[in-house]
Scaffold this motif. Structure first.
Motif, PDB file in Angstrom:
ATOM      1  N   SER A   1       9.403   6.601  -1.022  1.00  0.00           N
ATOM      2  CA  SER A   1       8.346   5.687  -0.623  1.00  0.00           C
ATOM      3  C   SER A   1       8.895   4.267  -0.530  1.00  0.00           C
ATOM      4  O   SER A   1       9.714   3.856  -1.349  1.00  0.00           O
ATOM      5  CB  SER A   1       7.221   5.751  -1.663  1.00  0.00           C
ATOM      6  N   GLU A   2       8.446   3.526   0.482  1.00  0.00           N
ATOM      7  CA  GLU A   2       8.816   2.122   0.642  1.00  0.00           C
ATOM      8  C   GLU A   2       7.557   1.304   0.833  1.00  0.00           C
ATOM      9  O   GLU A   2       6.666   1.698   1.586  1.00  0.00           O
ATOM     10  CB  GLU A   2       9.708   1.919   1.873  1.00  0.00           C
ATOM     11  N   ILE A   3       7.485   0.184   0.146  1.00  0.00           N
ATOM     12  CA  ILE A   3       6.368  -0.748   0.318  1.00  0.00           C
ATOM     13  C   ILE A   3       6.931  -2.020   0.922  1.00  0.00           C
ATOM     14  O   ILE A   3       7.895  -2.582   0.415  1.00  0.00           O
ATOM     15  CB  ILE A   3       5.666  -1.045  -1.024  1.00  0.00           C
ATOM     16  N   ARG A   4       6.322  -2.434   2.021  1.00  0.00           N
ATOM     17  CA  ARG A   4       6.712  -3.676   2.685  1.00  0.00           C
ATOM     18  C   ARG A   4       5.486  -4.575   2.734  1.00  0.00           C
ATOM     19  O   ARG A   4       4.413  -4.152   3.160  1.00  0.00           O
ATOM     20  CB  ARG A   4       7.226  -3.405   4.094  1.00  0.00           C
ATOM     21  N   ILE A   5       5.668  -5.809   2.276  1.00  0.00           N
ATOM     22  CA  ILE A   5       4.585  -6.790   2.213  1.00  0.00           C
ATOM     23  C   ILE A   5       4.910  -7.908   3.194  1.00  0.00           C
ATOM     24  O   ILE A   5       6.059  -8.366   3.259  1.00  0.00           O
ATOM     25  CB  ILE A   5       4.471  -7.376   0.774  1.00  0.00           C
ATOM     26  N   ALA A   6       3.912  -8.367   3.930  1.00  0.00           N
ATOM     27  CA  ALA A   6       4.124  -9.448   4.889  1.00  0.00           C
ATOM     28  C   ALA A   6       4.709 -10.670   4.188  1.00  0.00           C
ATOM     29  O   ALA A   6       4.262 -11.055   3.106  1.00  0.00           O
ATOM     30  CB  ALA A   6       2.809  -9.810   5.576  1.00  0.00           C
TER      31      ALA A   6
ATOM     32  N   ASN B   1       1.904   8.196 -13.514  1.00  0.00           N
ATOM     33  CA  ASN B   1       2.416   9.462 -13.000  1.00  0.00           C
ATOM     34  C   ASN B   1       2.883   9.393 -11.552  1.00  0.00           C
ATOM     35  O   ASN B   1       3.487  10.337 -11.058  1.00  0.00           O
ATOM     36  CB  ASN B   1       1.362  10.559 -13.155  1.00  0.00           C
ATOM     37  N   ALA B   2       2.596   8.302 -10.874  1.00  0.00           N
ATOM     38  CA  ALA B   2       3.029   8.161  -9.480  1.00  0.00           C
ATOM     39  C   ALA B   2       4.496   7.729  -9.458  1.00  0.00           C
ATOM     40  O   ALA B   2       4.947   6.994 -10.329  1.00  0.00           O
ATOM     41  CB  ALA B   2       2.167   7.131  -8.764  1.00  0.00           C
ATOM     42  N   PRO B   3       5.238   8.204  -8.472  1.00  0.00           N
ATOM     43  CA  PRO B   3       6.652   7.799  -8.394  1.00  0.00           C
ATOM     44  C   PRO B   3       6.767   6.327  -8.002  1.00  0.00           C
ATOM     45  O   PRO B   3       5.979   5.815  -7.201  1.00  0.00           O
ATOM     46  CB  PRO B   3       7.220   8.703  -7.299  1.00  0.00           C
ATOM     47  N   LEU B   4       7.743   5.662  -8.564  1.00  0.00           N
ATOM     48  CA  LEU B   4       8.015   4.263  -8.232  1.00  0.00           C
ATOM     49  C   LEU B   4       8.605   4.208  -6.831  1.00  0.00           C
ATOM     50  O   LEU B   4       9.492   4.999  -6.501  1.00  0.00           O
ATOM     51  CB  LEU B   4       8.995   3.668  -9.244  1.00  0.00           C
ATOM     52  N   PRO B   5       8.122   3.326  -5.974  1.00  0.00           N
ATOM     53  CA  PRO B   5       8.706   3.214  -4.636  1.00  0.00           C
ATOM     54  C   PRO B   5      10.198   2.903  -4.717  1.00  0.00           C
ATOM     55  O   PRO B   5      10.642   2.149  -5.581  1.00  0.00           O
ATOM     56  CB  PRO B   5       7.938   2.049  -4.001  1.00  0.00           C
ATOM     57  N   ALA B   6      10.962   3.488  -3.824  1.00  0.00           N
ATOM     58  CA  ALA B   6      12.410   3.277  -3.815  1.00  0.00           C
ATOM     59  C   ALA B   6      12.751   1.860  -3.370  1.00  0.00           C
ATOM     60  O   ALA B   6      13.754   1.298  -3.787  1.00  0.00           O
ATOM     61  CB  ALA B   6      13.066   4.286  -2.879  1.00  0.00           C
ATOM     62  N   LYS B   7      11.914   1.292  -2.539  1.00  0.00           N
ATOM     63  CA  LYS B   7      12.186  -0.037  -2.005  1.00  0.00           C
ATOM     64  C   LYS B   7      10.874  -0.805  -1.899  1.00  0.00           C
ATOM     65  O   LYS B   7       9.866  -0.265  -1.461  1.00  0.00           O
ATOM     66  CB  LYS B   7      12.824   0.097  -0.618  1.00  0.00           C
ATOM     67  N   VAL B   8      10.917  -2.070  -2.321  1.00  0.00           N
ATOM     68  CA  VAL B   8       9.781  -2.978  -2.172  1.00  0.00           C
ATOM     69  C   VAL B   8      10.365  -4.294  -1.682  1.00  0.00           C
ATOM     70  O   VAL B   8      11.293  -4.829  -2.288  1.00  0.00           O
ATOM     71  CB  VAL B   8       9.036  -3.206  -3.508  1.00  0.00           C
TER      72      VAL B   8
ATOM     73  N   TYR C   1       9.726  -6.531  -6.357  1.00  0.00           N
ATOM     74  CA  TYR C   1       9.911  -5.168  -6.855  1.00  0.00           C
ATOM     75  C   TYR C   1       9.472  -5.075  -8.317  1.00  0.00           C
ATOM     76  O   TYR C   1       8.768  -4.148  -8.707  1.00  0.00           O
ATOM     77  CB  TYR C   1      11.379  -4.739  -6.704  1.00  0.00           C
ATOM     78  N   GLN C   2       9.888  -6.033  -9.131  1.00  0.00           N
ATOM     79  CA  GLN C   2       9.508  -6.042 -10.548  1.00  0.00           C
ATOM     80  C   GLN C   2       8.004  -6.221 -10.718  1.00  0.00           C
ATOM     81  O   GLN C   2       7.383  -5.594 -11.586  1.00  0.00           O
ATOM     82  CB  GLN C   2      10.274  -7.144 -11.294  1.00  0.00           C
ATOM     83  N   PHE C   3       7.404  -7.054  -9.889  1.00  0.00           N
ATOM     84  CA  PHE C   3       5.958  -7.283  -9.916  1.00  0.00           C
ATOM     85  C   PHE C   3       5.204  -5.994  -9.602  1.00  0.00           C
ATOM     86  O   PHE C   3       4.277  -5.606 -10.299  1.00  0.00           O
ATOM     87  CB  PHE C   3       5.618  -8.389  -8.905  1.00  0.00           C
ATOM     88  N   VAL C   4       5.638  -5.309  -8.536  1.00  0.00           N
ATOM     89  CA  VAL C   4       5.013  -4.044  -8.127  1.00  0.00           C
ATOM     90  C   VAL C   4       5.223  -2.978  -9.209  1.00  0.00           C
ATOM     91  O   VAL C   4       4.298  -2.238  -9.554  1.00  0.00           O
ATOM     92  CB  VAL C   4       5.568  -3.577  -6.764  1.00  0.00           C
ATOM     93  N   ALA C   5       6.437  -2.903  -9.754  1.00  0.00           N
ATOM     94  CA  ALA C   5       6.740  -1.897 -10.777  1.00  0.00           C
ATOM     95  C   ALA C   5       5.865  -2.091 -12.022  1.00  0.00           C
ATOM     96  O   ALA C   5       5.405  -1.107 -12.617  1.00  0.00           O
ATOM     97  CB  ALA C   5       8.219  -1.962 -11.157  1.00  0.00           C
ATOM     98  N   ALA C   6       5.616  -3.325 -12.406  1.00  0.00           N
ATOM     99  CA  ALA C   6       4.783  -3.595 -13.578  1.00  0.00           C
ATOM    100  C   ALA C   6       3.345  -3.144 -13.351  1.00  0.00           C
ATOM    101  O   ALA C   6       2.730  -2.523 -14.237  1.00  0.00           O
ATOM    102  CB  ALA C   6       4.830  -5.081 -13.927  1.00  0.00           C
ATOM    103  N   ILE C   7       2.798  -3.418 -12.188  1.00  0.00           N
ATOM    104  CA  ILE C   7       1.420  -2.989 -11.883  1.00  0.00           C
ATOM    105  C   ILE C   7       1.358  -1.468 -11.787  1.00  0.00           C
ATOM    106  O   ILE C   7       0.441  -0.837 -12.310  1.00  0.00           O
ATOM    107  CB  ILE C   7       0.916  -3.654 -10.582  1.00  0.00           C
TER     108      ILE C   7
END
Length: 165
Positions: A99-104, A61-68, A48-54
């Motif tokens: 928004s939710e991002i799921r990574i394999a 301006n894009a909303p941060l995903p609620a869940k990663v 989550y922290q990795f995704v938030a930094a990128i």
């Protein structure tokens, strides 16, 4: 000689080079030399922290995903390495979308550049829903060698699948 199903839409000459490396037993060692460093992003919190930094660096301006999170259900054999979904829930009398991002989960064992590539891909879906020219331009803006990393990931998946078979 096996088919490299992850490289089906690439030029035949490129696929033949990859096949030659694979047949000679050189693809795995070549990939390990090119991507020697292990991935240190192992937990959902670290992801989550990795995704938030990128996201903060390139998509302010894009909303941060609620869940990663890493997802054991995502797998390349099933056709998914990551997903970016919009989940709608009723809260009180209002409909809220998050928004939710799921990574394999296999990205835990992959080198960091491959994780960066899939994260950039999923973050680009926050702005561009379709895989069109604008989408890939955004991916290349966030990660200039995006296309090379995508190809190398496909090589890695091909090699890994044949090694475990």
């Amino acid at each position: 000689m096996s088919t490299l199903k992850y490289l089906l839409h690439y030029p035949p000459a490129l696929v033949q080079q990859a096949q030659a490396l694979l047949d000679a037993g050189q693809l795995g060692p070549w990939l390990r030399r090119k991507y020697p460093d292990a991935n240190e992003v192992q937990t959902d919190k670290a992801l989550y922290q990795f995704v938030a930094a990128i996201k903060q660096r390139y998509l302010k301006n894009a909303p941060l995903p609620a869940k990663v999170l890493y997802d054991n259900q995502q797998h390349p054999l099933k056709g998914t390495l990551g997903t970016n979904t919009l989940v709608s829930r009723v809260q009180g009398g209002k409909l809220k979308s998050k928004s939710e991002i799921r990574i394999a989960a296999l990205f835990r064992e992959l080198p960091l550049p491959f994780l960066q590539m899939i994260v950039v891909h999923e973050l680009a879906h926050l702005k561009e829903r379709d895989h069109d020219k604008a989408f890939y331009q955004l991916c290349c803006h966030m990660l200039p060698d995006y296309h090379q990393l995508e190809f190398d990931l496909r090589l890695w998946l091909s090699w890994r699948e044949l090694e475990t078979a």
